[in-house]
Design a protein around this motif. Structure first.
Motif, mmCIF file in Angstrom:
data_model
loop_
_atom_site.group_PDB
_atom_site.id
_atom_site.type_symbol
_atom_site.label_atom_id
_atom_site.label_comp_id
_atom_site.label_asym_id
_atom_site.label_seq_id
_atom_site.Cartn_x
_atom_site.Cartn_y
_atom_site.Cartn_z
ATOM 1 N N TYR A 1 38.631 66.567 22.767
ATOM 2 C CA TYR A 1 37.626 65.547 22.437
ATOM 3 C C TYR A 1 38.016 64.184 23.007
ATOM 4 O O TYR A 1 37.219 63.515 23.674
ATOM 5 C CB TYR A 1 37.454 65.463 20.924
ATOM 6 N N LEU A 2 39.285 63.800 22.765
ATOM 7 C CA LEU A 2 39.728 62.485 23.248
ATOM 8 C C LEU A 2 39.686 62.431 24.776
ATOM 9 O O LEU A 2 39.280 61.426 25.355
ATOM 10 C CB LEU A 2 41.142 62.185 22.726
ATOM 11 N N ARG B 1 37.738 64.223 26.733
ATOM 12 C CA ARG B 1 36.345 64.241 27.197
ATOM 13 C C ARG B 1 35.684 62.888 27.032
ATOM 14 O O ARG B 1 34.864 62.487 27.842
ATOM 15 C CB ARG B 1 35.547 65.319 26.463
ATOM 16 N N LEU B 2 36.073 62.175 25.972
ATOM 17 C CA LEU B 2 35.537 60.820 25.813
ATOM 18 C C LEU B 2 35.968 59.954 26.992
ATOM 19 O O LEU B 2 35.319 58.972 27.314
ATOM 20 C CB LEU B 2 36.050 60.187 24.511
ATOM 21 N N LYS B 3 37.091 60.328 27.596
ATOM 22 C CA LYS B 3 37.587 59.569 28.747
ATOM 23 C C LYS B 3 37.055 60.151 30.052
ATOM 24 O O LYS B 3 37.571 59.861 31.124
ATOM 25 C CB LYS B 3 39.115 59.597 28.771
ATOM 26 N N GLY B 4 36.098 61.023 29.953
ATOM 27 C CA GLY B 4 35.407 61.469 31.151
ATOM 28 C C GLY B 4 35.881 62.780 31.753
ATOM 29 O O GLY B 4 35.377 63.209 32.779
ATOM 30 N N TYR C 1 45.358 54.777 25.012
ATOM 31 C CA TYR C 1 45.813 53.848 23.970
ATOM 32 C C TYR C 1 46.227 54.596 22.718
ATOM 33 O O TYR C 1 45.492 55.437 22.202
ATOM 34 C CB TYR C 1 44.679 52.865 23.660
ATOM 35 N N GLN D 1 29.032 62.920 23.827
ATOM 36 C CA GLN D 1 30.281 63.506 23.336
ATOM 37 C C GLN D 1 30.481 63.225 21.848
ATOM 38 O O GLN D 1 30.884 64.105 21.084
ATOM 39 C CB GLN D 1 31.485 62.961 24.116
ATOM 40 N N GLN E 1 48.604 63.121 18.634
ATOM 41 C CA GLN E 1 47.876 61.909 18.982
ATOM 42 C C GLN E 1 48.417 61.290 20.279
ATOM 43 O O GLN E 1 47.653 60.798 21.108
ATOM 44 C CB GLN E 1 47.954 60.888 17.850
ATOM 45 N N GLU F 1 41.238 70.962 19.796
ATOM 46 C CA GLU F 1 39.941 70.269 19.730
ATOM 47 C C GLU F 1 40.108 68.761 19.841
ATOM 48 O O GLU F 1 39.325 68.081 20.508
ATOM 49 C CB GLU F 1 39.239 70.582 18.399
ATOM 50 N N GLU G 1 40.232 53.155 15.809
ATOM 51 C CA GLU G 1 40.838 52.352 16.863
ATOM 52 C C GLU G 1 41.015 53.163 18.149
ATOM 53 O O GLU G 1 40.786 52.667 19.243
ATOM 54 C CB GLU G 1 42.180 51.817 16.375
ATOM 55 N N ARG H 1 29.137 59.447 26.992
ATOM 56 C CA ARG H 1 30.036 59.208 25.857
ATOM 57 C C ARG H 1 29.286 59.360 24.533
ATOM 58 O O ARG H 1 29.791 59.943 23.576
ATOM 59 C CB ARG H 1 30.646 57.811 25.960
ATOM 60 N N PRO I 1 47.174 53.570 18.998
ATOM 61 C CA PRO I 1 47.279 52.442 18.082
ATOM 62 C C PRO I 1 48.475 52.569 17.149
ATOM 63 O O PRO I 1 49.053 53.654 17.014
ATOM 64 C CB PRO I 1 45.970 52.484 17.303
ATOM 65 N N ARG J 1 38.051 51.990 31.193
ATOM 66 C CA ARG J 1 38.647 52.661 30.021
ATOM 67 C C ARG J 1 39.072 54.083 30.310
ATOM 68 O O ARG J 1 39.943 54.616 29.648
ATOM 69 C CB ARG J 1 37.684 52.615 28.843
ATOM 70 N N GLU J 2 38.436 54.715 31.312
ATOM 71 C CA GLU J 2 38.805 56.097 31.587
ATOM 72 C C GLU J 2 40.167 56.188 32.248
ATOM 73 O O GLU J 2 40.752 57.259 32.323
ATOM 74 C CB GLU J 2 37.716 56.755 32.443
ATOM 75 N N LEU K 1 36.947 47.348 12.608
ATOM 76 C CA LEU K 1 38.393 47.302 12.861
ATOM 77 C C LEU K 1 39.146 46.461 11.840
ATOM 78 O O LEU K 1 40.359 46.386 11.855
ATOM 79 C CB LEU K 1 38.665 46.741 14.266
ATOM 80 N N MET L 1 38.571 45.715 22.839
ATOM 81 C CA MET L 1 37.971 45.991 21.535
ATOM 82 C C MET L 1 37.543 44.712 20.849
ATOM 83 O O MET L 1 36.578 44.693 20.093
ATOM 84 C CB MET L 1 38.984 46.689 20.644
ATOM 85 N N MET M 1 37.158 47.805 29.146
ATOM 86 C CA MET M 1 36.037 48.712 28.925
ATOM 87 C C MET M 1 35.511 49.246 30.255
ATOM 88 O O MET M 1 35.008 50.357 30.331
ATOM 89 C CB MET M 1 34.936 48.004 28.142
ATOM 90 N N LEU N 1 37.557 53.608 19.622
ATOM 91 C CA LEU N 1 36.969 52.407 20.217
ATOM 92 C C LEU N 1 37.695 51.968 21.475
ATOM 93 O O LEU N 1 37.259 51.052 22.156
ATOM 94 C CB LEU N 1 36.942 51.264 19.197
ATOM 95 N N SER N 2 38.823 52.633 21.794
ATOM 96 C CA SER N 2 39.417 52.341 23.093
ATOM 97 C C SER N 2 38.756 53.203 24.166
ATOM 98 O O SER N 2 38.971 53.000 25.348
ATOM 99 C CB SER N 2 40.922 52.587 23.068
ATOM 100 N N SER N 3 37.963 54.169 23.726
ATOM 101 C CA SER N 3 37.287 55.042 24.681
ATOM 102 C C SER N 3 35.789 54.789 24.753
ATOM 103 O O SER N 3 35.184 54.923 25.796
ATOM 104 C CB SER N 3 37.502 56.508 24.300
ATOM 105 N N VAL N 4 35.208 54.467 23.607
ATOM 106 C CA VAL N 4 33.760 54.221 23.593
ATOM 107 C C VAL N 4 33.523 52.860 22.959
ATOM 108 O O VAL N 4 34.319 52.413 22.138
ATOM 109 C CB VAL N 4 32.997 55.296 22.779
ATOM 110 N N MET O 1 32.502 58.274 33.338
ATOM 111 C CA MET O 1 31.401 58.853 32.552
ATOM 112 C C MET O 1 30.456 57.742 32.099
ATOM 113 O O MET O 1 30.882 56.642 31.795
ATOM 114 C CB MET O 1 31.960 59.591 31.338
#
Lengths: 511, 319
Positions: B101-102, B104-107, B82, A9, B146, B97, A314, A6, B84, B77-78, A491, B57, B74, A317-320, A1
């Motif tokens: 959401y998580l 979709r952030l990964k594509g 992770y 989203q 999570q 949701e 955290e 992102r 934490p 990342r898709e 962070l 990060m 980065m 920020l691992s995704s965006v 993506m």
């Protein structure tokens, strides 16, 4: 993506999240409602105040008492006439209102001559008689407002022959509403006017006393003062040998200045009420700009604090990237701000469409004015610039705070700083192209709000363009700095950084 | 190692400093693809810093990091998931949701993410809570949500920071199975822990860091071979007779009354050889225990002192 995907989203989640909150709906609906109520309530209270009872002890013979009676009667009649004019404006077709009749719209304050004409015309009785035939179908009947003040006789048993202080003391239980002054409403005494023996309007020795427990209520005092002043002046004119006609003519004389402006030279230079809107409307727009930005900037602060304190940041920020995350938040919350703004406009228009009368007409004039000038593109530009600056500062602030309490202590000076132009509104309004307004207009943080206010006073386009470019550049710089702070701080755990550390996080090369 | 295809993660001389403080120094290791890799170390050793660098990060001060063939996580990342160490979710979002959401952030696209979220919630016994707000869930449930959010997009590399902490024993078991399943699907799992039993049961390889430095990297067997083999036995034979046996480095008397001894073997010596020698010399054994050293002991032996020092040095957690 892609990065844009992102960002979208993140923005989408922000928007959905806040759009579902109660606060969002409250803000959208409550603000215009409160604004309208704030405008209407004082008027409503004024119009619906119950009549207040007062009494007069005139030890000087009765002339003052008669003058006061006349003043109260005039006041009641004036209110009736004013209400009649409003009623006619709202409920009578314009063509059925004769130009010079009491039904015609007021031109300035209602004078003694207007009142005399109203009485000659037939007063409230005449109005009641003819209005049903003139009013539009479905119009409510005309109800004249009642008197504001009712003079009541002194209660039996109170000695009215002593000196004013003794009378005041004797009236004390009535003034304190411990005893009724009469059975019918108004049953309680709100004031007593005591005229000392031998009082002469032309050569006053001791003052007329006004007794009341409510020392902040000036209505009756003012009314009586004004009326007695006029009576005294007229008596003095007559003493100088003027006829009653001449005295009346003097009293009816009014001198008015007509405002002119070189900006209106094309139309002869005359300045109307409409033109005065030029001052008020941009101020309203600036206020709306400021409110819409502030309402939502706070959401950003609280949002980041939540994400930091529950460590969500955290995962995210691992995704965006921090920059994408920030951009998404700014975008989503801007959407919330614009939705609120849009809702305010819609609710405002709905209120307008369902309203009528001179205020509504004024509002339509204001809208016409907004549509005719550069206000909409200017508002859009200043919204974007002002929002980016303030919102990213709030985001940056959120990225260094662990809790709302921590943020609060930093927020207070910040909000004060941002509100500064509003403390300067009066001098800026009086002299929109003067040194204060011009100087503050060049401060990039304030440019959006100040220039919005000044736009109607034709500042030079060079100034508008240059200050616009400057504030835009400043906004870009702030967003850049806050993005760096955000990336480096968000962070972190533990104590919020000191100012020096914040500076280092923004400026150091390696992140 | 750059560009190699069989490595999911490679650290090459990686260091990270905050001012004068060196959180991580000269870290070099590689995580093979398809492995379960343990990331061990005491508190303050630099685990979280290393993981954050691995995820892109924060940027390392020195050295190179390669993740799934890219020089920054980065960039891929898709394909990375992770979890934490410190966990949290949006309290007013529902599990569905959140996972959508998580993912979709990964594509992932919306419909697929939704389908996957429902599947995962079903599989992990949370189907009934799919539309309950997170704030109404128990802590363990939220943690499961999570974890599901971490793997929903089907990452090739899953990085879990202390995934077992906060879970009850039953759910720890569920998570162990999940990690094993991920490996079975050909994914690489890297997790940090300080609970050695999990690492012992799951890991193909492990890295041990202490005071920001690499203390060990390799397989569990290799780690064990670092420890002297210890044999516990019970016999009426005199202590001197034991000391003379081949391959014995030292003999310690544990309980004189019952004749219990602890024997440390010399490097390279085998337990079987010792047992054979006992028979040959007519030493009557009542018991002979040569269990392998536990990871726990290896951990303590390798980083024990360092851990105490590190805590004193950082006063708790590094960034």
């Amino acid at each position: 993506m892609s990065a844009l995907g992102r960002i979208f989203q993140v923005a989408r989640r922000e928007y959905k999240h806040h759009a579902r909150s109660k606060g969002f709906w409250l803000t959208m609906v409550a603000v215009p409602v409160v604004a309208v109520l704030a405008g209407l309530i004082p008027q409503w209270v004024q119009e619906n105040k119950p009549a207040r009872a007062f009494l007069v002890v005139d030890q000087s013979g009765g002339a003052i008492e008669a003058a006061i009676d006349q003043a109260v009667a005039n006041d009641t009649e004036k209110r009736a006439l004013s209400a009649l004019k409003d009623y006619a404006a709202d409920n009578l077709p314009a063509e059925s209102v004769p130009m010079l009749s009491p039904l015609a719209p007021a031109r300035g304050e209602i004078t003694a001559a207007d009142l005399a004409a109203f009485r000659a015309w037939g007063g409230v009785e005449q109005a009641r008689k003819i209005l049903p035939g003139l009013a539009r179908e479905g119009a409510p009947p005309f109800v004249p407002p009642g008197p504001r003040f009712v003079r009541v006789p002194a209660p039996a048993g109170v000695d009215l022959t002593g000196d004013p202080a003794a009378i005041g003391a004797a009236l004390s239980p009535y003034l304190r509403s411990e005893k009724k002054v009469q059975d019918a409403a108004p049953a309680y005494l709100s004031g007593a006017i005591i005229v000392p023996p031998g009082y002469d309007l032309l050569k006053p020795a001791a003052a007329i006393q006004y007794w009341s427990v409510n020392i902040n209520e000036y209505d009756l005092m003012t009314l009586v003062e004004k009326a007695l002043t006029v009576t005294a002046q007229q008596a003095m004119y007559r003493e100088q040998g003027m006829s009653q006609e001449a005295v009346d003519a003097v009293a009816a004389r009014r001198v008015a200045l007509q405002g002119f402006s070189p900006d209106k030279a094309a139309e002869g230079g005359e300045v109307s009420t409409k033109d005065r809107l030029l001052n008020i409307v941009p101020l309203g727009l600036a206020l709306m700009l400021w409110m819409s930005i502030f309402t939502v900037a706070n959401l950003l602060l609280l949002g980041v604090i939540e994400e930091r304190s529950n460590k969500l940041i955290e995962v995210l920020l691992s995704s965006v990237s921090a920059e994408e995350f920030m951009a998404g938040k700014l975008l989503g919350i801007a959407g919330i701000g614009l939705t609120i703004l849009f809702a305010w406009i819609v609710v405002g228009l709905l209120i307008l469409i369902n309203g009528s009368g001179p205020t509504v007409q004024l509002a339509y004039d204001a809208i016409a004015l907004i549509l005719s000038g550069p206000y909409i593109p200017a508002f859009a530009f200043y919204f974007v610039v002002g929002y980016l600056t303030i919102a990213s500062v709030f985001l940056g602030l959120g990225s260094v705070c662990n809790s709302q309490q921590e943020a609060q202590s930093l927020l207070t000076p910040l909000v004060f700083l941002l509100m500064l132009p509003f403390f300067l509104i009066m001098p800026m309004m009086e002299d929109p192209n003067g040194p204060i307004a011009t100087t503050v207009g060049w401060i990039p943080l304030y440019t959006p709000f100040v220039m919005m206010v000044r736009l109607s006073t034709n500042p030079s386009w060079v100034e508008v363009a240059m200050s616009g470019a400057l504030t835009l550049a400043f906004s870009v710089l702030v967003v850049w700095a806050m993005a760096r702070l955000f990336r480096n701080a968000v962070l972190r755990t533990g104590q919020p950084p000191r100012l020096v550390e914040v500076w280092r996080m923004i400026t150091r090369r390696e992140a | 190692m750059t560009g190699s295809n069989d490595k999911a993660v490679a650290f090459e001389g990686v260091g990270k400093s905050y001012g004068d403080f060196r959180a991580v120094e000269d870290l070099t290791f590689a995580v093979p693809k398809g492995a379960i890799y343990g990331f061990l170390g005491p508190n303050g050793a630099g685990k979280t810093t290393s993981l954050r660098m691995m995820l892109g990060m924060i940027r390392p001060t020195t050295g190179m990091i390669e993740v799934l063939g890219s020089d920054s996580a980065m960039g891929v990342r898709e394909r990375v998931g992770y979890l934490p160490e410190e966990r949290g979710l949006y309290r007013r979002m529902t599990p569905v949701e959140t996972i959508v959401y998580l993912a979709r952030l990964k594509g992932m696209d919306g419909a697929a993410a939704r389908k996957r979220a429902l599947e995962l919630l079903e599989r992990f016994g949370l189907a009934a809570f799919g539309n309950t707000k997170i704030e109404a869930l128990s802590k363990g449930m939220a943690q499961k949500v999570q974890i599901l959010g971490t793997i929903a997009h089907g990452p090739d590399l899953v990085i879990l920071d202390e995934p077992f902490s906060g879970l009850d024993p039953v759910n720890q078991q569920v998570l162990e199975e999940l990690i094993a399943d991920l490996r079975a699907e050909g994914r690489t799992v890297l997790f940090s822990t300080h609970v050695m039993q999990h690492a012992e049961r799951l890991c193909d390889r492990l890295v041990l860091i202490a005071r920001g430095r690499l203390a060990f990297e390799g397989t569990l067997e290799a780690a064990r071979s670092l420890m002297p083999r210890v044999i516990r036995l019970k016999t009426r034979a005199p202590r001197a007779a034991l000391g003379d046996l081949p391959g014995v480095a030292s003999v310690a008397l544990e309980d004189e009354a019952h004749g219990r001894y602890e024997i440390k073997l010399a490097d390279g010596a085998e337990g079987e050889a010792l047992l054979r020698a006992c028979f040959e010399r007519g030493i009557a054994l009542e018991s002979f225990d040569m269990s392998e050293p536990a990871l726990h002991d290896i951990f303590v032996s390798l980083v024990g002192d360092g851990a105490r020092e590190a805590d004193a040095r950082t006063g708790g957690k590094a960034a």
